[in-house]
Write a protein that holds these residues in place. Structure first.
Motif, PDB file in Angstrom:
ATOM      1  N   CYS A 132       0.847  -1.192   0.000  1.00  0.00           N
ATOM      2  CA  CYS A 132       0.000   0.000   0.000  1.00  0.00           C
ATOM      3  C   CYS A 132       0.884   1.244   0.000  1.00  0.00           C
ATOM      4  CB  CYS A 132      -0.903   0.007   1.225  1.00  0.00           C
ATOM      5  SG  CYS A 132      -1.749   1.564   1.441  1.00  0.00           S
ATOM      6  N   LEU A 133       0.638   2.137  -0.946  1.00  0.00           N
ATOM      7  CA  LEU A 133       1.441   3.354  -1.047  1.00  0.00           C
ATOM      8  C   LEU A 133       1.026   4.388  -0.017  1.00  0.00           C
ATOM      9  CD1 LEU A 133       1.342   3.967  -4.897  1.00  0.00           C
ATOM     10  CD2 LEU A 133       3.259   3.107  -3.568  1.00  0.00           C
ATOM     11  N   GLY A 134      -0.111   4.157   0.610  1.00  0.00           N
ATOM     12  CA  GLY A 134      -0.639   5.170   1.518  1.00  0.00           C
ATOM     13  C   GLY A 134      -1.101   6.391   0.758  1.00  0.00           C
ATOM     14  N   CYS A 135      -1.634   6.176  -0.447  1.00  0.00           N
ATOM     15  CA  CYS A 135      -2.027   7.317  -1.275  1.00  0.00           C
ATOM     16  C   CYS A 135      -3.406   7.818  -0.907  1.00  0.00           C
ATOM     17  CB  CYS A 135      -1.976   6.946  -2.750  1.00  0.00           C
ATOM     18  SG  CYS A 135      -3.253   5.791  -3.266  1.00  0.00           S
ATOM     19  N   GLY A 136      -4.216   6.940  -0.303  1.00  0.00           N
ATOM     20  CA  GLY A 136      -5.535   7.375   0.153  1.00  0.00           C
ATOM     21  C   GLY A 136      -6.599   7.449  -0.922  1.00  0.00           C
ATOM     22  N   CYS A 166      -8.291   4.950  -2.231  1.00  0.00           N
ATOM     23  CA  CYS A 166      -9.420   4.107  -1.842  1.00  0.00           C
ATOM     24  C   CYS A 166     -10.280   4.831  -0.807  1.00  0.00           C
ATOM     25  CB  CYS A 166      -8.923   2.777  -1.296  1.00  0.00           C
ATOM     26  SG  CYS A 166      -7.774   2.930   0.068  1.00  0.00           S
ATOM     27  N   PHE A 201      -7.560   4.753   8.176  1.00  0.00           N
ATOM     28  CA  PHE A 201      -6.131   4.564   8.424  1.00  0.00           C
ATOM     29  C   PHE A 201      -5.790   4.740   9.898  1.00  0.00           C
ATOM     30  CE2 PHE A 201      -6.209   5.284   3.920  1.00  0.00           C
ATOM     31  CZ  PHE A 201      -5.272   4.395   3.454  1.00  0.00           C
ATOM     32  N   CYS A 204      -7.410   1.223  -6.509  1.00  0.00           N
ATOM     33  CA  CYS A 204      -6.092   1.087  -5.885  1.00  0.00           C
ATOM     34  C   CYS A 204      -5.030   0.806  -6.937  1.00  0.00           C
ATOM     35  CB  CYS A 204      -6.108  -0.024  -4.840  1.00  0.00           C
ATOM     36  SG  CYS A 204      -4.475  -0.297  -4.159  1.00  0.00           S
ATOM     37  N   PRO A 205      -3.963   1.593  -6.959  1.00  0.00           N
ATOM     38  CA  PRO A 205      -2.961   1.458  -8.013  1.00  0.00           C
ATOM     39  C   PRO A 205      -1.950   0.330  -7.791  1.00  0.00           C
ATOM     40  CG  PRO A 205      -2.428   3.325  -6.623  1.00  0.00           C
ATOM     41  CD  PRO A 205      -3.698   2.755  -6.083  1.00  0.00           C
ATOM     42  N   PHE A 238      -5.673  -2.667  -1.497  1.00  0.00           N
ATOM     43  CA  PHE A 238      -6.972  -2.701  -0.808  1.00  0.00           C
ATOM     44  C   PHE A 238      -7.807  -3.781  -1.472  1.00  0.00           C
ATOM     45  CE2 PHE A 238     -11.470  -1.840  -0.879  1.00  0.00           C
ATOM     46  CZ  PHE A 238     -11.756  -1.715   0.451  1.00  0.00           C
TER      47      PHE A 238
END
Ligand SMILES: Cc1cc2nc3c(=O)[nH]c(=O)nc-3n(C[C@H](O)[C@H](O)[C@H](O)COP(=O)(O)OP(=O)(O)OC[C@H]3O[C@@H](n4cnc5c(N)ncnc54)[C@H](O)[C@@H]3O)c2cc1C
Ligand code: SF4
Lengths: 271, 556, 220
Positions: free
Chosen positions: A60-64, A66, A77, B114-115, B132
């Protein structure tokens, strides 16, 4: 903790392959009779290049994104992890769901050919909830195979119990595959096939329709670039070679080190 | 059975089955599962099936409705022990980062956006999932796949943030990279030269081509600082603590413990070191050509600059009694290493001059105490210490240097790159040979009688056991013989009636989470607790001890 | 117009229409009227160059330069310089591009979809935040780490968009897709499984030994 099976970080980054930087050294002649440091260190350009080889592995990139899309507020989170101190009267150790296995005989081409798969992968494929919804297909090209071979993953196996249970799995998998697939031939090759037939003589009828061959797989090769897999196996003192569209390898289960350690520590068997 | 508390480890088919069985009997059941959710349906392996009933499903529905079953997904057992018929556990439950009671059909959008694609563990890698996503399609419980650290960092005994410091180097930000490393590791230049790098063994890039050269990157940033003449600033916090802490041994373990305590604000830290120099085996074991002592000295000086005092030439047990130390200080950290070379255990060993164990040999060489260098040198053993002794001997000027090893090159425990380097330099190897007797005349060694070996069945370690070939004895002449079998702890500094709990190998038994020994206020770490190991794990032991001491002193 | 407003998807579209080169000239970093417009632009264009390079277009066909409004001579120089570069590169899909002709245009189509897609827009928009403040977990990224994340998305999104693009032409088998797309077939197989999971693709029918898949149109 969060576990991922090894060799799974396979993104075809464009800088792959590129070889690892080599450490420069002083020559052997310069070393005798003194204690000068042998390795002289990376020059700057080499170090930067080497650092750039790092894949920065991260899930997970933690990009937010989703979170931004989630109109249910279910993603959060801030949900914290927990540390629990718990007391129990008893513990039962099971092998868990690692599904790790002992190395497969390299000649069988697992990890080389995409259409050589493990019995565990085949099990998922056969499941109606699995990745193909129960459709039997070759992961190499998505086509429905005409001929499948199911073989033991390591040849000089002395563990009778393992050979038996994995053959049972192989037989069960072929029963399911045959049921789901039209015009399919399955060949089961096992070193314990005679004794297996004797032991399961009550199911003789069911077994007789399956092609079980007493034998040991030797090697696998691809015929041409896109051809079928050509499997060589020894049977009755002879080597035979046949073509298959999919090869399923029966694996020998390996309990994860953590579970082994736990079992040792508590001096308790794994169920 | 009623109200019995049960822990089930593993949430696969077997685990769920066992949970239901015991819950039915009234037990209070907890399932702990390291994956994000419970396991999949399986095909039986013990009986033949009919096509329609191929899969056995874990009864998750029933499990959900069973009020006396609790499931802990994404969880790890951090600590477990059996005490008086009870099982004590410490469990860490990682957050799924999703509240599945609130998720619905619409939550699925997350999977689409989700990428991050990754191989799906649940489906044995036959599909991709996103970061995710749900783990088990049957339950459809979502989770966010956030690893707590990448593989390399997990492989590192002190969990250095490699991804970050490599990234900083890639961006040309060397000083920041070094500062980041130093937060956890006070001796980056030394470790960056000699570490056998378990991180590289774990590196994911090996599955694509070759692992990243992580260790030498550390060395690179440490060297940049020296080459550019930068004096780093060590900050210690405002909050100071005045308790007195004694550390026995200035090896990597003791130094790291001192460094971490100083960073926490402890002002009265004193290291007692038997030798006139710091560094332990980094100074008197690992030779100069692999780790220049000037560099090591600079790194130790930086630690001293933080207010750590090192008192040299002071052997605990001789110059100061251990009991006095314990009385005078609020906490003691034992980091005395493994400095006793193990014996060859063959006749003649104690009868002649010229036979010496590798710990003594390397130490005497490092301290400049070996004057008489001539003739042939034979080193016995196959570990790193053997290779170091041989390469040192070769540099000192012995006419010929041999390594005698019982098995073959393949089984040598030494790092393969070290073996290659020794070979390259002209050290000669005699594989499949073991010493039988040391020969001597007039009190001096003249040679060694060996026997040829062959490899038999694998032993407990998985390596094939060497067995002597009868009648194959032969003699090699030698003036000096170095035994490099292994090292053990030297606990003679403790009073004879000490009450420490020791392991079978005479190392300290310490708590996994604090490094505490069984005596309150006394901690131990490094080789003295693990047996002969590698420097970075000694550093890890020192850091653990520092944490333990801090916890202990703050709760007193 | 502020360079920060340049939409990377339009860049891909322009190349798809046969453009040989594209130069974007904006204000100097630090002189942005909207504070960080040209920093955003730089992140976007850097990423677009990486993507173009990945699909086989010579990335020098896209250039980002700075020039302030008073520097007419500099502007002329920049444009002349770029003109020279493009002349040397020749027409699009020719010698200087790794991928040629029709295949390049198909890939540009996929590139446009990637650049128009939400994933890429979102993540690239996070660059400054990731590098300065950190992501949702507080992890501050280095430039290198961020580029790796972008590369990962570039590689995988392009492949997915190529597959979806092909499937829009009609039902296809994994084998046929892999054959026409030069993506390893075992990856296509997994992408199809993943797309089914995302309810973006479904099994339409089985013809002979080939399962055929079709796209499920996505509502907006
Ligand atoms: C020849 C050799 C080569 C090695 N090569 C490598 C390598 O390449 N890479 C690697 O990672 N590891 C290597 N190691 C292992 C590594 O050096 C050790 O694991 C590490 O140094 C252990 O650290 P320590 O702090 O626990 O103990 P040590 O480094 O052994 O330090 C203990 C210190 O305590 C002092 N001491 C002992 N008793 C007392 C006392 N009673 N009073 C006061 N002081 C005392 C000793 O003098 C010593 O300075 C090597 C070891 C040897 C012997
Ligand atoms: S979309 Fe969500 S799960 Fe995926 S990388 Fe971004 S934050 Fe992580």
């Amino acid at each position: 903790m969060i576990y991922e099976k090894e060799k799974r970080y396979i993104i075809p980054f464009t800088d792959v392959p590129s070889s690892r930087a080599e450490m420069p050294e002083i020559s052997v002649d310069e070393r005798r009779g003194n204690f000068t440091e042998v390795e002289t260190g990376f020059p700057e350009a080499v170090a930067v290049q080497e650092a750039k080889r790092c894949l920065s592995c991260r899930r997970c990139l933690g990009c937010g994104l989703c979170l931004a899309e989630d109109n249910e507020d279910s993603i959060d989170f801030n949900i914290p992890g927990e540390e629990l101190n718990l007391e129990f009267d008893e513990v039962i150790i099971t092998k868990g769901q690692d599904n790790a296995f002992h190395p497969i005989k390299p000649e069988l081409g697992f990890d080389v050919y995409a259409d050589v798969i493990t019995d565990l992968q085949f099990e998922r494929m056969l499941s109606p909830n699995g990745p193909t919804g129960g459709l039997v297909v070759s992961p190499l090209n998505g086509e429905i195979p005409g001929r499948i071979a199911i073989v033991q993953g390591s040849s000089n196996e002395e563990d009778e119990k393992h050979l038996f249970s994995s053959l049972v799995l192989g037989v069960n998998e072929s029963i399911l595959a045959l049921d789901k697939t039209q015009d399919l031939e399955v060949a089961l090759i096992s070193p314990v096939c005679q004794s297996f037939k004797e032991k399961f003589s009550s199911d003789a009828e069911q077994i007789s329709s399956l092609g079980i061959i007493e034998g040991i797989p030797e090697s696998v090769e691809r015929k041409g670039e896109e051809g079928p897999l050509s499997l060589t196996y020894s049977t009755g003192g002879q080597n035979k070679t046949e073509d298959f569209d999919l090869l399923v390898v029966l694996t020998k289960e390996k309990i994860s080190p953590e579970i082994m350690e736990l079992s040792r520590k508590l001096d308790q068997e794994i169920q | 059975m009623k109200d019995k508390k049960m822990l089930i480890v593993g949430g696969g088919l077997e685990g769920v089955g066992a949970a239901l069985e015991n819950a039915d009997k009234g037990a209070d059941v907890t399932i702990i599962e390291k994956f994000a959710d419970l396991g999949a349906e399986r095909i039986p392996r013990d009986r033949l099936i009919k096509p329609g009933e191929g899969f056995v499903k874990p009864d998750l529905e029933k499990l959900r409705n069973q009020s006396n079953v609790k499931v802990l997904p994404y969880s790890d057992i951090k600590k477990i022990s059996r005490d008086n018929d009870k099982i004590q556990t410490r469990i860490v439950k990682h957050s799924l980062l999703v509240d599945n009671s609130k998720s619905s059909e619409a939550t699925k959008v997350g999977i689409k956006v989700c990428p991050v694609n990754m191989y799906d563990d649940f489906d044995e890698g036959l599909s991709f999932r996103t970061a995710f996503d749900y783990y088990n399609s049957e339950t459809g419980n979502y989770n966010i796949y956030k690893e707590d650290m990448p593989a390399c960092q997990r492989g590192c005994p002190i969990n250095l943030d490699i991804r970050l410091y490599a990234g900083l180097i890639a961006d040309g930000r060397y000083a920041e990279s070094l500062a980041k490393i130093r937060e956890k590791l006070p001796i980056p230049g030394s470790i960056g030269r000699i570490c056998p790098h378990p991180c590289e063994t774990a590196c994911n890039r090996q599955y694509l081509d070759e692992p990243i050269s992580i260790c030498f990157l550390k060395r690179f940033v440490a060297d940049v600082e020296i080459n550019e003449g930068i004096e780093p600033d060590y900050e210690t916090p405002e909050q100071k603590y005045s308790e007195k802490i004694a550390i026995i041994g200035a090896g990597p373990s003791g130094l790291s413990c001192a460094h971490d305590l100083a960073r926490m604000g402890y002002e009265n830290i004193k290291i007692f070191e038997a030798l006139p120099v710091p560094g332990g085996f980094l100074q008197v074991g690992i030779p100069e050509y692999r780790l220049p002592k000037k560099l090591l000295g600079r790194e130790v000086a930086l630690i001293e600059k933080m207010g750590v005092e090192i008192q040299y030439n002071t052997r605990i047990g001789k110059d100061i009694a251990f009991e006095d130390l314990k009385k005078e200080y609020d906490a003691v950290f034992i980091a005395a290493g493994c400095h006793k070379g193990l014996k060859l255990r063959c006749p003649g060993e104690d009868d002649f001059e010229g036979i010496i164990d590798c710990v003594t040999f390397l130490r005497d060489q490092a301290l400049g105490n070996i004057k008489d260098v001539k003739g042939k040198l034979i080193v016995i053993g196959g570990g790193n210490a053997a290779i170091d002794s041989a390469r040192v001997g070769w540099r000192m000027g012995y006419d010929e240097v041999y390594i005698l090893y019982r098995r073959t090159k393949k089984e040598m425990p030494a790092n393969p790159w070290e073996v290659d380097a020794a070979e390259h330099e002209g050290v000669k190897f005699q594989f499949l040979a073991a010493p039988v007797e040391i020969l001597g005349e007039n009190g001096k060694v003249t040679g060694i009688k060996c026997v040829k070996m062959e490899l038999g069945e694998p032993d407990a370690s998985g390596r094939r056991r060497p067995v002597p070939v009868e009648g194959s004895e032969y003699v090699i002449d030698a003036e000096t013989i170095v035994g490099a079998l292994s090292q053990g702890t030297d606990l003679s500094f403790l009073p004879a009636d000490h009450e420490f709990k020791l392991t079978r190998r005479d190392t300290f038994e310490v708590d996994e989470e604090t490094g505490a020994t069984n005596l309150p206020g006394v901690f131990a770490g490094g080789d003295v607790a693990t047996g002969p190991d590698i420097a970075i794990r000694a550093v890890a032991g020192g850091k653990l001890g520092a944490l333990g001491i801090h916890k202990y002193l703050r709760s007193k | 117009m502020c360079t920060g407003r340049v939409d990377p998807a339009i860049i891909a579209k322009a190349f798809k229409k046969g453009l040989d080169g594209l130069i974007i000239v904006g204000c100097f970093i630090g002189e942005c009227h909207y504070v960080s417009g040209n920093i955003q632009a730089k992140a976007k264009i850097d990423m677009t160059r990486r993507l173009l390079k990945h699909i086989g277009l010579n990335e020098n066909r896209l250039s980002f330069q700075h020039c302030s409004s008073g520097e007419a001579t500099r502007f002329v120089e920049i444009v002349n310089e770029f003109d020279k570069t493009i002349h040397e590169l020749g027409p699009i899909g020719g010698e200087s591009d790794r991928v040629k002709g029709p295949e390049l245009f198909r890939k540009l189509e996929a590139a446009e979809a990637v650049l128009a897609g939400e994933k890429m827009r979102w993540v690239i928009g996070k660059k400054t935040e990731f590098l300065e403040k950190g992501n949702f977990y507080g992890e501050v990224f280095t430039e290198h780490e961020f580029n790796r994340a972008i590369d990962m998305i570039i590689v995988e999104e392009t492949e997915v968009q190529e597959i979806l693009g092909k499937l829009k032409e009609g039902v296809q088998s994994v084998k046929a897709l892999a054959g026409s797309l030069a993506i390893p077939s075992e990856r296509v197989f997994r992408y199809i499984n993943a797309l089914k999971r995302k309810e973006m693709v479904q099994l339409e029918t089985v013809s002979g030994r080939s399962p055929l898949y079709k796209v499920i149109p996505q509502g907006v």
